[in-house]
Design a protein around this motif. Structure first.
Motif, PDB file in Angstrom:
ATOM      1  N   LEU A 214       0.826  -1.212   0.000  1.00  0.00           N
ATOM      2  CA  LEU A 214       0.000   0.000   0.000  1.00  0.00           C
ATOM      3  C   LEU A 214       0.860   1.263   0.000  1.00  0.00           C
ATOM      4  N   PHE A 215       1.897   1.251   0.831  1.00  0.00           N
ATOM      5  CA  PHE A 215       2.757   2.435   0.972  1.00  0.00           C
ATOM      6  C   PHE A 215       3.473   2.761  -0.341  1.00  0.00           C
ATOM      7  N   LYS A 216       3.887   1.731  -1.059  1.00  0.00           N
ATOM      8  CA  LYS A 216       4.622   1.931  -2.305  1.00  0.00           C
ATOM      9  C   LYS A 216       3.699   2.031  -3.523  1.00  0.00           C
ATOM     10  N   GLY A 217       2.401   1.870  -3.292  1.00  0.00           N
ATOM     11  CA  GLY A 217       1.454   1.875  -4.403  1.00  0.00           C
ATOM     12  C   GLY A 217       1.252   3.249  -5.005  1.00  0.00           C
ATOM     13  N   LYS A 218       0.604   3.260  -6.172  1.00  0.00           N
ATOM     14  CA  LYS A 218       0.336   4.519  -6.867  1.00  0.00           C
ATOM     15  C   LYS A 218      -0.857   5.257  -6.280  1.00  0.00           C
ATOM     16  N   ARG A 219      -1.696   4.521  -5.521  1.00  0.00           N
ATOM     17  CA  ARG A 219      -2.850   5.169  -4.907  1.00  0.00           C
ATOM     18  C   ARG A 219      -3.236   4.429  -3.632  1.00  0.00           C
ATOM     19  N   GLN A 220      -3.902   5.141  -2.737  1.00  0.00           N
ATOM     20  CA  GLN A 220      -4.451   4.547  -1.513  1.00  0.00           C
ATOM     21  C   GLN A 220      -5.948   4.836  -1.495  1.00  0.00           C
ATOM     22  N   THR A 221      -6.746   3.824  -1.731  1.00  0.00           N
ATOM     23  CA  THR A 221      -8.190   3.996  -1.800  1.00  0.00           C
ATOM     24  C   THR A 221      -8.835   3.763  -0.436  1.00  0.00           C
ATOM     25  N   THR A 222     -10.028   4.320  -0.273  1.00  0.00           N
ATOM     26  CA  THR A 222     -10.769   4.099   0.966  1.00  0.00           C
ATOM     27  C   THR A 222     -11.067   2.618   1.170  1.00  0.00           C
ATOM     28  N   THR A 223     -11.404   1.919   0.096  1.00  0.00           N
ATOM     29  CA  THR A 223     -11.684   0.475   0.172  1.00  0.00           C
ATOM     30  C   THR A 223     -10.502  -0.275   0.744  1.00  0.00           C
ATOM     31  N   ALA A 224      -9.315  -0.018   0.213  1.00  0.00           N
ATOM     32  CA  ALA A 224      -8.111  -0.707   0.676  1.00  0.00           C
ATOM     33  C   ALA A 224      -7.771  -0.317   2.108  1.00  0.00           C
ATOM     34  N   LEU A 225      -7.934   0.959   2.440  1.00  0.00           N
ATOM     35  CA  LEU A 225      -7.580   1.432   3.776  1.00  0.00           C
ATOM     36  C   LEU A 225      -8.510   0.867   4.844  1.00  0.00           C
ATOM     37  N   VAL A 226      -9.813   0.794   4.548  1.00  0.00           N
ATOM     38  CA  VAL A 226     -10.764   0.235   5.519  1.00  0.00           C
ATOM     39  C   VAL A 226     -10.482  -1.250   5.744  1.00  0.00           C
ATOM     40  N   MET A 227     -10.248  -1.962   4.672  1.00  0.00           N
ATOM     41  CA  MET A 227      -9.941  -3.391   4.800  1.00  0.00           C
ATOM     42  C   MET A 227      -8.645  -3.605   5.584  1.00  0.00           C
TER      43      MET A 227
ATOM     44  N   ILE B 176     -13.324  -5.517   7.662  1.00  0.00           N
ATOM     45  CA  ILE B 176     -12.798  -6.357   6.588  1.00  0.00           C
ATOM     46  C   ILE B 176     -13.914  -6.719   5.618  1.00  0.00           C
ATOM     47  N   MET B 177     -15.064  -7.117   6.185  1.00  0.00           N
ATOM     48  CA  MET B 177     -16.221  -7.433   5.352  1.00  0.00           C
ATOM     49  C   MET B 177     -16.637  -6.231   4.517  1.00  0.00           C
ATOM     50  N   GLY B 178     -16.658  -5.048   5.153  1.00  0.00           N
ATOM     51  CA  GLY B 178     -17.043  -3.839   4.437  1.00  0.00           C
ATOM     52  C   GLY B 178     -16.101  -3.527   3.292  1.00  0.00           C
ATOM     53  N   GLY B 179     -14.799  -3.723   3.510  1.00  0.00           N
ATOM     54  CA  GLY B 179     -13.824  -3.482   2.453  1.00  0.00           C
ATOM     55  C   GLY B 179     -13.993  -4.422   1.275  1.00  0.00           C
ATOM     56  N   ILE B 180     -14.174  -5.710   1.582  1.00  0.00           N
ATOM     57  CA  ILE B 180     -14.383  -6.699   0.517  1.00  0.00           C
ATOM     58  C   ILE B 180     -15.682  -6.409  -0.219  1.00  0.00           C
ATOM     59  N   LEU B 181     -16.729  -6.094   0.551  1.00  0.00           N
ATOM     60  CA  LEU B 181     -18.036  -5.798  -0.036  1.00  0.00           C
ATOM     61  C   LEU B 181     -17.948  -4.602  -0.980  1.00  0.00           C
ATOM     62  N   ALA B 182     -17.253  -3.551  -0.559  1.00  0.00           N
ATOM     63  CA  ALA B 182     -17.109  -2.363  -1.401  1.00  0.00           C
ATOM     64  C   ALA B 182     -16.365  -2.692  -2.685  1.00  0.00           C
ATOM     65  N   PHE B 183     -15.285  -3.453  -2.578  1.00  0.00           N
ATOM     66  CA  PHE B 183     -14.504  -3.839  -3.760  1.00  0.00           C
ATOM     67  C   PHE B 183     -15.371  -4.604  -4.748  1.00  0.00           C
ATOM     68  N   LEU B 184     -16.117  -5.569  -4.236  1.00  0.00           N
ATOM     69  CA  LEU B 184     -16.949  -6.395  -5.118  1.00  0.00           C
ATOM     70  C   LEU B 184     -18.057  -5.573  -5.768  1.00  0.00           C
ATOM     71  N   LEU B 185     -18.666  -4.668  -5.014  1.00  0.00           N
ATOM     72  CA  LEU B 185     -19.738  -3.845  -5.584  1.00  0.00           C
ATOM     73  C   LEU B 185     -19.204  -2.890  -6.642  1.00  0.00           C
ATOM     74  N   ILE B 186     -17.998  -2.367  -6.440  1.00  0.00           N
ATOM     75  CA  ILE B 186     -17.375  -1.518  -7.458  1.00  0.00           C
ATOM     76  C   ILE B 186     -17.192  -2.299  -8.751  1.00  0.00           C
ATOM     77  N   LYS B 187     -16.729  -3.536  -8.627  1.00  0.00           N
ATOM     78  CA  LYS B 187     -16.430  -4.355  -9.800  1.00  0.00           C
ATOM     79  C   LYS B 187     -17.680  -4.919 -10.459  1.00  0.00           C
ATOM     80  N   LEU B 188     -18.671  -5.284  -9.642  1.00  0.00           N
ATOM     81  CA  LEU B 188     -19.819  -6.023 -10.168  1.00  0.00           C
ATOM     82  C   LEU B 188     -20.993  -5.147 -10.602  1.00  0.00           C
ATOM     83  N   THR B 189     -21.090  -3.946 -10.032  1.00  0.00           N
ATOM     84  CA  THR B 189     -22.257  -3.113 -10.342  1.00  0.00           C
ATOM     85  C   THR B 189     -21.946  -1.966 -11.287  1.00  0.00           C
ATOM     86  N   GLY B 190     -20.690  -1.567 -11.368  1.00  0.00           N
ATOM     87  CA  GLY B 190     -20.337  -0.443 -12.227  1.00  0.00           C
ATOM     88  C   GLY B 190     -20.648   0.915 -11.628  1.00  0.00           C
ATOM     89  N   VAL B 191     -21.095   0.949 -10.357  1.00  0.00           N
ATOM     90  CA  VAL B 191     -21.366   2.222  -9.691  1.00  0.00           C
ATOM     91  C   VAL B 191     -20.042   2.923  -9.388  1.00  0.00           C
TER      92      VAL B 191
END
Length: 451
Positions: A141-154, A197-212
């Motif tokens: 995460l520290f070396k990544g190009k971005r830090q998203t809320t999804t990743a940070l919450v998880m 952790i559940m919230g982070g995974i849930l957010a990631f999946l909803l971003i990918k699966l719903t297109g919102v």
């Protein structure tokens, strides 16, 4: 699959499937023992089977969370994991510690504390393993190009889960004090940081699966985090009613336990709203089923059923009965098992490059396992209510009451067979996907599976 290091997740998911299958086997051993068919008692007595069953649940869910992190974090940080080799070392050491603990239980090598039976010596190995895992995730995460809320919450959930394991390692001579801090681990995991952790995974999946849009989805995460901390921390009080602490916990536990369903309600509303708002054209429908199902069932199992028996006036009668088992089964199934199965269902086609998400078996596994689990929960609930009436109202002896509720375990075993069939089909599909392939990297994710 965007990054080759995401393939590490496959092996964590494979270990999940193995441990989950083993957990179900021990569940059946206990179920048959409850109806008098206890032929394995000399080798696997009931208390051993119970300890193995519950500890396997914790271990394979943590393994699933780790696998989910190894899949999600590279994509969210937009870079490869900092060390794939160390990730495999962490996986192997985790498996070794788990096998050592489970084997030891069969030889009475344990501490006897529910959910924390693992010997103190192995605790230190667990700490080293988790520190290695967190080091890989945080460095990525520290070396990544971005830090998203999804990743940070998880990641926040994973870090807090590690910190809250430490109070369970402290030795106390007083059983009351030991029990007080044991719930810092058990409760604040399952009704606190695991929800992050559940919230982070849930957010990631909803971003990918719903297109919102990510911004819309991640705003909901702040609400979930706030409700989790508001209710979950002081909600620990409902475990303190009868362990010898101050009576103030009757009030604190009762009030904040009543608020605990709010976090799960927020997740359920969050998932359903995003699904309705989304494009609904993602080809991996089975991953979407598991994702939405996790949000809804967790609200029923962890939220409503938890609320139903954690108020002091009710818990006075239901404490330590099969009503707790009813709540526990549906809460863990909805909140954590289903979300792990959701991320596996989403990740496997991407990791392997094979389109099996549209197979009938996937839907069959989903419905059989969910209907079977619901049947088990109903059977345990009816048995629990009968047990409460016989033991707590009529003062019937415990063993006599258990004989009276035996028939409900026959029903539970029938439903458990349906459940196990569904999970068996799920594992079969997992195996049919095969191992990760580098070819999956060269395919356009939008064209294959990933939005």
């Amino acid at each position: 699959m965007k990054y080759k290091s995401q393939q590490v997740a496959y092996w964590f998911f494979a270990l999940c499937m193995l441990l989950f299958a083993l957990q179900i086997v021990y569940g059946f051993i206990m179920g048959f023992a409850r109806i008098g068919m206890d032929g394995l008692h000399d080798w696997i007595p009931f208390n051993t089977a119970r300890a193995v069953h519950t500890n396997l649940l914790v271990v394979w869910l943590l393994t699933g969370f780790m696998g989910a992190a190894y899949y999600i974090i590279p994509e969210e940080a937009q870079r490869e994991l900092v060390s794939v080799k160390l990730a495999y070392v962490q996986l192997i050491s985790l498996a070794v510690v788990g096998v050592a603990a489970i084997t030891g239980y069969h030889f009475n090598i344990w501490e006897g504390r529910k959910f924390l039976e693992i010997p103190r010596e192995l605790d230190y190995l667990v700490v080293i393993n988790v520190l290695l895992f967190l080091g890989i995730i945080l460095a990525t995460l520290f070396k990544g190009k971005r830090q998203t809320t999804t990743a940070l919450v998880m990641t926040m959930g994973l870090v807090f889960a590690a910190l809250l394991y430490l109070p369970g390692m402290i030795w106390f001579d007083s059983q009351v004090t030991d029990s007080f801090f044991r719930w810092w681990v058990v409760h604040l995991w399952v009704e606190g940081v695991w929800e992050l952790i559940m919230g982070g995974i849930l957010a990631f999946l909803l971003i990918k699966l719903t297109g919102v849009d990510r911004e819309v989805i991640e705003k909901w995460l702040y609400v979930i985090v706030g409700l989790t901390f508001l209710s979950g921390i002081l909600g620990t009080g409902h475990h303190y009613y009868y362990i010898g602490v101050n009576k103030i916990w009757l009030i604190v536990g009762g009030v904040f336990s009543a608020l605990e369903p709010l976090a799960f309600l927020a997740m359920a509303l969050f998932a359903v709203y995003m699904y309705r708002k989304g494009e609904k054209n993602h080809p991996n429908k089975i991953a979407l089923f598991w994702t939405i199902g996790a949000a809804i069932v967790s609200f029923i199992g962890a939220g409503l059923l938890g609320f139903a028996h954690t108020l002091p006036q009710t818990n006075l009668y239901t404490h330590g009965t099969l009503v707790t088992a009813m709540h526990g089964h549906y809460a863990f199934w909805g909140a954590y098992v289903m979300i792990v199965l959701a991320i596996i269902s989403y990740a496997m086609p991407n990791i392997t490059g094979r389109k099996r998400h549209d197979k009938t078996n996937g839907h069959l596994a989903f419905w059989l396992s969910n209907i079977g689990m619901l049947g088990m929960v109903v059977a345990l609930g009816v048995a629990g209510v009968v047990q409460v009436y016989l033991e707590r109202r009529l003062s019937m002896d415990f063993m006599v009451a258990q004989e009276e509720v035996k028939i409900h375990f026959v029903v539970m075993l029938l439903c458990a067979t349906m459940f196990a069939t569904g999970i068996g089909i799920y594992i079969y599909e997992f195996i049919k996907y095969g191992r990760p392939t580098d070819e999956a990297l060269t395919k356009n994710e939008e064209a294959v599976l990933v939005s």
